[in-house]
Write a protein that holds these residues in place. Sequence first.
Motif, short mmCIF file in Angstrom:
data_model
loop_
_atom_site.label_atom_id
_atom_site.label_comp_id
_atom_site.label_asym_id
_atom_site.label_seq_id
_atom_site.Cartn_x
_atom_site.Cartn_y
_atom_site.Cartn_z
N ASP A 160 0.81 -1.21 0.00
CA ASP A 160 0.00 0.00 0.00
C ASP A 160 0.84 1.27 0.00
N GLY A 161 2.15 1.14 0.24
CA GLY A 161 3.03 2.28 0.10
C GLY A 161 2.87 3.36 1.14
N PRO A 162 3.43 3.18 2.35
CA PRO A 162 3.37 4.26 3.35
C PRO A 162 4.00 5.53 2.79
N GLN A 163 3.46 6.67 3.23
CA GLN A 163 3.87 7.95 2.69
C GLN A 163 4.17 8.95 3.81
N ALA A 164 5.06 9.90 3.52
CA ALA A 164 5.31 11.05 4.39
C ALA A 164 5.30 12.28 3.49
N LEU A 165 4.56 13.34 3.89
CA LEU A 165 4.12 14.33 2.92
C LEU A 165 4.15 15.76 3.44
N LEU A 166 4.27 16.69 2.50
CA LEU A 166 4.09 18.12 2.70
C LEU A 166 2.88 18.53 1.88
N GLN A 167 1.98 19.34 2.47
CA GLN A 167 0.72 19.63 1.80
C GLN A 167 0.30 21.08 2.03
N ILE A 168 -0.35 21.68 1.01
CA ILE A 168 -1.00 22.97 1.19
C ILE A 168 -2.50 22.78 0.95
N THR A 188 -0.28 5.49 6.41
CA THR A 188 -0.17 4.07 6.09
C THR A 188 -1.57 3.51 5.91
N ASP A 189 -1.66 2.38 5.23
CA ASP A 189 -2.94 1.70 5.03
C ASP A 189 -2.88 0.35 5.74
N ALA A 190 -3.97 -0.03 6.35
CA ALA A 190 -3.98 -1.21 7.21
C ALA A 190 -3.58 -2.48 6.48
N SER A 191 -4.04 -2.65 5.25
CA SER A 191 -3.84 -3.94 4.58
C SER A 191 -2.37 -4.25 4.32
#
Length: 216
Positions: free
Chosen positions: A95-103, A191-194
């Motif tokens: 599912d590809g955990p991610q860490a992000l910057l967002q506006i 993250t996604d549970a699966s």
Amino acid sequence: MAFTHLLVLAQGDGTLHNKTTFTDLFDDNSINPFWTTYTTEGTVTETGGKLQMVRPAPDASAWAGPQVIITDYRMVGDFDVSVTIDMTGMTSNIDGPQALLQIYDGSYTFTMGGQKLSGSNYVNAWTNDPSAVGTYYTANTGAFLDAMKYRIVRSGSTITSYYDNGGGWTSHSTGTATSTGPARIALQAYTDASGSTVDHTATFDEFYSSGLWQDV
């Protein structure tokens, strides 16, 4: 998408109102009092000179969702924001955990960051409006490192994302925002549970901003 961790910059004390820069190095092991934390599971702490988000391994049927810190003050007009993200503590999965910057300005959202998907790791950028960016979803596999810098610049209605993996800022994607209202700035770990059978840890450091902050 339900937020599981929320850190909001406290509103109304005037500390950032009409300021043109805000820097947080997360370096005193205590979350700046101008941030407020909302936590339903996992932890958001400032430790070892970093902001750390720990996303615990969920039950297989659980929705893991994102952890988020987000400013309650907003940036008005043109601005430039960047942060260093370290995803060493996040494990690649389906599912590809991610860490992000967002506006986010209440209507238009632009997000960029890293994703650790089984088989390939990515630098990603996307928006909630497919017409707002040249490509709705832009991925760059070769650029990704566990620890690198991410940046979003708004100039008029033009949004440009950049990354720096050690060689200086490189343009990643650009497009036209459908709205340019006062924008909140967020950092998040997702993250996604699966795909999550272990704890995931993302750390954030060296948050910089240039542009007008207002309490609106």
